[in-house]
Design an enzyme around this catalytic site. Structure first.
Site, PDB file in Angstrom:
ATOM      1  N   GLU A 153       0.754  -1.461  -0.178  1.00  0.00           N
ATOM      2  CA  GLU A 153      -0.146   0.009  -0.031  1.00  0.00           C
ATOM      3  C   GLU A 153       0.834   1.335  -0.083  1.00  0.00           C
ATOM      4  OE1 GLU A 153      -2.453  -0.462   3.429  1.00  0.00           O
ATOM      5  OE2 GLU A 153      -3.447  -2.544   2.677  1.00  0.00           O
ATOM      6  N   GLU A 269      -6.190 -10.941  -0.712  1.00  0.00           N
ATOM      7  CA  GLU A 269      -6.686 -10.696   0.336  1.00  0.00           C
ATOM      8  C   GLU A 269      -8.225 -10.668   0.247  1.00  0.00           C
ATOM      9  OE1 GLU A 269      -5.460  -7.316   2.323  1.00  0.00           O
ATOM     10  OE2 GLU A 269      -3.264  -7.683   2.087  1.00  0.00           O
TER      11      GLU A 269
HETATM   12  O1  9MR Z   1      -7.029  -8.220   8.922  1.00  0.00           O
HETATM   13  C1  9MR Z   1      -5.626  -7.797   9.423  1.00  0.00           C
HETATM   14  C2  9MR Z   1      -6.014  -7.302  10.753  1.00  0.00           C
HETATM   15  O2  9MR Z   1      -6.314  -8.465  11.738  1.00  0.00           O
HETATM   16  C3  9MR Z   1      -4.975  -6.360  11.391  1.00  0.00           C
HETATM   17  O3  9MR Z   1      -5.410  -6.098  12.509  1.00  0.00           O
HETATM   18  C4  9MR Z   1      -4.834  -5.141  10.382  1.00  0.00           C
HETATM   19  C5  9MR Z   1      -3.646  -4.421  10.933  1.00  0.00           C
HETATM   20  O4  9MR Z   1      -2.474  -5.237  10.933  1.00  0.00           O
HETATM   21  O5  9MR Z   1      -4.568  -5.642   9.039  1.00  0.00           O
HETATM   22  C6  9MR Z   1      -5.609  -6.343   8.582  1.00  0.00           C
HETATM   23  O6  9MR Z   1      -4.949  -6.783   7.374  1.00  0.00           O
HETATM   24  C7  9MR Z   1      -4.934  -5.748   6.247  1.00  0.00           C
HETATM   25  C8  9MR Z   1      -3.613  -6.381   5.551  1.00  0.00           C
HETATM   26  O7  9MR Z   1      -2.541  -6.504   6.251  1.00  0.00           O
HETATM   27  C9  9MR Z   1      -3.422  -5.595   4.634  1.00  0.00           C
HETATM   28  N1  9MR Z   1      -4.577  -5.027   3.616  1.00  0.00           N
HETATM   29  C10 9MR Z   1      -5.644  -4.549   4.570  1.00  0.00           C
HETATM   30  C11 9MR Z   1      -5.955  -5.742   5.542  1.00  0.00           C
HETATM   31  C12 9MR Z   1      -7.340  -5.613   5.971  1.00  0.00           C
HETATM   32  O8  9MR Z   1      -7.448  -4.431   6.747  1.00  0.00           O
END
Ligand code: 9MR
Length: 355
Positions: A153, A269
């Site tokens: 990102e 994802e």
């Molecule tokens: O699903 C993930 C959540 O459990 C975490 O708390 C969060 C922060 O680390 O990240 C979420 O995953 C994200 C991913 O790493 C990057 N793209 C967006 C995802 C969903 O928010």
């Protein structure tokens, strides 16, 4: 003339035939996707593996795993200079025990970092806090992680820069060069891994997504021209059942432009947010399934797409704070399996998209 007995015999044979089809062992998405040469898998967390119902479903459905949060820097390096690989190693052990491959998510992100990091980056040898981490983590998993989300990102056209880059603390400290440095460092530490640029803004049909797609193509094109070792684009695939939809034509043209750069494509994802929909579960499940199918049909139509991962497998574990409020007390139903690990319309939509 067909005698009644012959008719009954034929009907019986047809019923047996139907029963034998139904009795074919229930194939998981991994087997259905594999027939098309695609890897299907999902993100998971080690605490989920202790749930035997879920673990069995995971083993049946997934051919590739990634870590939902246990391979982010906040989890791996909570204390400066001391690495904790227990979460990632636990997931990797499960993956290996079930013949799955394993993705790394993620080496560099502006989110989920340890609290000490931003201060440390003010020091004169700040670059080492980027490169040493990548070398240690990608090195630890070398030969075992098949693809890495090296940077996650880093684009955000809304931040107003001409190059579309996100105005993150990384960018403020190092300028755009930190991205090249991250990929080159990952390449040296993990020469066998596929190196992925992962982001979320190219999927949908809104004007913001048009800007995101344009910024992504320019970013990838320029980086490849500079010799940055990027092998694939990761499309996160977070969709919304009752919000902005995928524009199949725009998405298809974008993927084709990515493929022509020589890059592979992964869906990394995928999930479908069902907030904002009606109360009726059947209606929500249908809308989630339809959104997934419209997206995956286009993604899979492009021969550069090699893998599809959902962000979780079952609705069983989705309960982060805020979700229930957003859905006015309803539980989210955004993944292929429901909270009992039974298959939902989204599972069947994905199976059809793969088939
Ligand atoms: O699903 C993930 C959540 O459990 C975490 O708390 C969060 C922060 O680390 O990240 C979420 O995953 C994200 C991913 O790493 C990057 N793209 C967006 C995802 C969903 O928010």
């Amino acid at each position: 003339m067909l005698t009644r007995r012959l008719f009954l015999e034929m009907a019986g044979a047809a019923a047996t035939l139907r029963a034998s089809f139904a009795a074919v062992p229930d194939e998981g998405l991994r087997a259905i996707a594999a027939r098309r040469g695609i890897l299907y898998g999902c993100a998971a967390a080690t605490y989920e593996l202790k749930d035997s119902t879920f673990a069995a479903a995971l083993a049946q459905e997934a051919a590739i795993l990634s870590a939902e949060y246990e391979m982010k820097r906040a989890a791996i390096e909570p204390v400066r200079g001391s690495y904790d690989f227990s979460g990632g190693d636990g997931l990797l052990a499960f993956a290996r025990a079930h013949g799955m491959s394993f993705r790394g998510h993620t080496l560099v992100w502006h989110h989920s970092n340890p609290p000490w990091l931003e201060d440390a980056l003010q020091s004169a040898d700040a670059e080492a806090f980027l490169t040493n981490y990548i070398a240690a983590v990608a090195g630890h998993y070398e030969g075992r992680v098949t693809s890495w989300d090296v940077v996650n990102e880093v684009l955000q056209p809304q931040d107003g820069r001409a190059d579309g880059l996100r105005n993150s603390f990384w960018l403020k400290r190092f300028g755009p060069e930190y991205i090249d440095l991250a990929f080159h460092t990952a390449r040296s530490a993990a020469p066998h891994a596929m190196l992925v640029y992962n982001d979320w803004g190219c999927e949908l049909g809104a004007p913001d997504n048009d800007r995101f797609r344009a910024a992504t193509l320019k970013f990838l094109d320029d980086a490849l021209a500079r010799g940055v070792p990027i092998h694939a684009l990761g499309m996160q695939g977070h969709l919304s059942a009752f919000g902005t939809q995928v524009d199949q034509k725009k998405l298809s043209a974008f993927l084709e432009a990515v493929r022509r750069m020589g890059l592979k494509i992964l869906v990394t994802e995928h999930d479908v947010d069902d907030s904002g929909g009606p109360l009726d579960v059947a209606v929500r499940d249908r809308a989630v399934a339809d959104a997934s199918r419209r997206f995956l049909d286009v993604m899979l139509d492009n021969p550069a797409t090699i893998a599809v991962l959902t962000w979780g497998l079952s609705d069983r574990f989705i309960d982060p704070p805020g979700w229930r409020d957003r859905l006015a007390g309803r539980y989210p139903r955004m993944l292929p399996l429901d909270s009992d690990c039974a298959r939902k319309p989204m599972w069947r939509a994905m199976a059809k998209a793969f088939a």
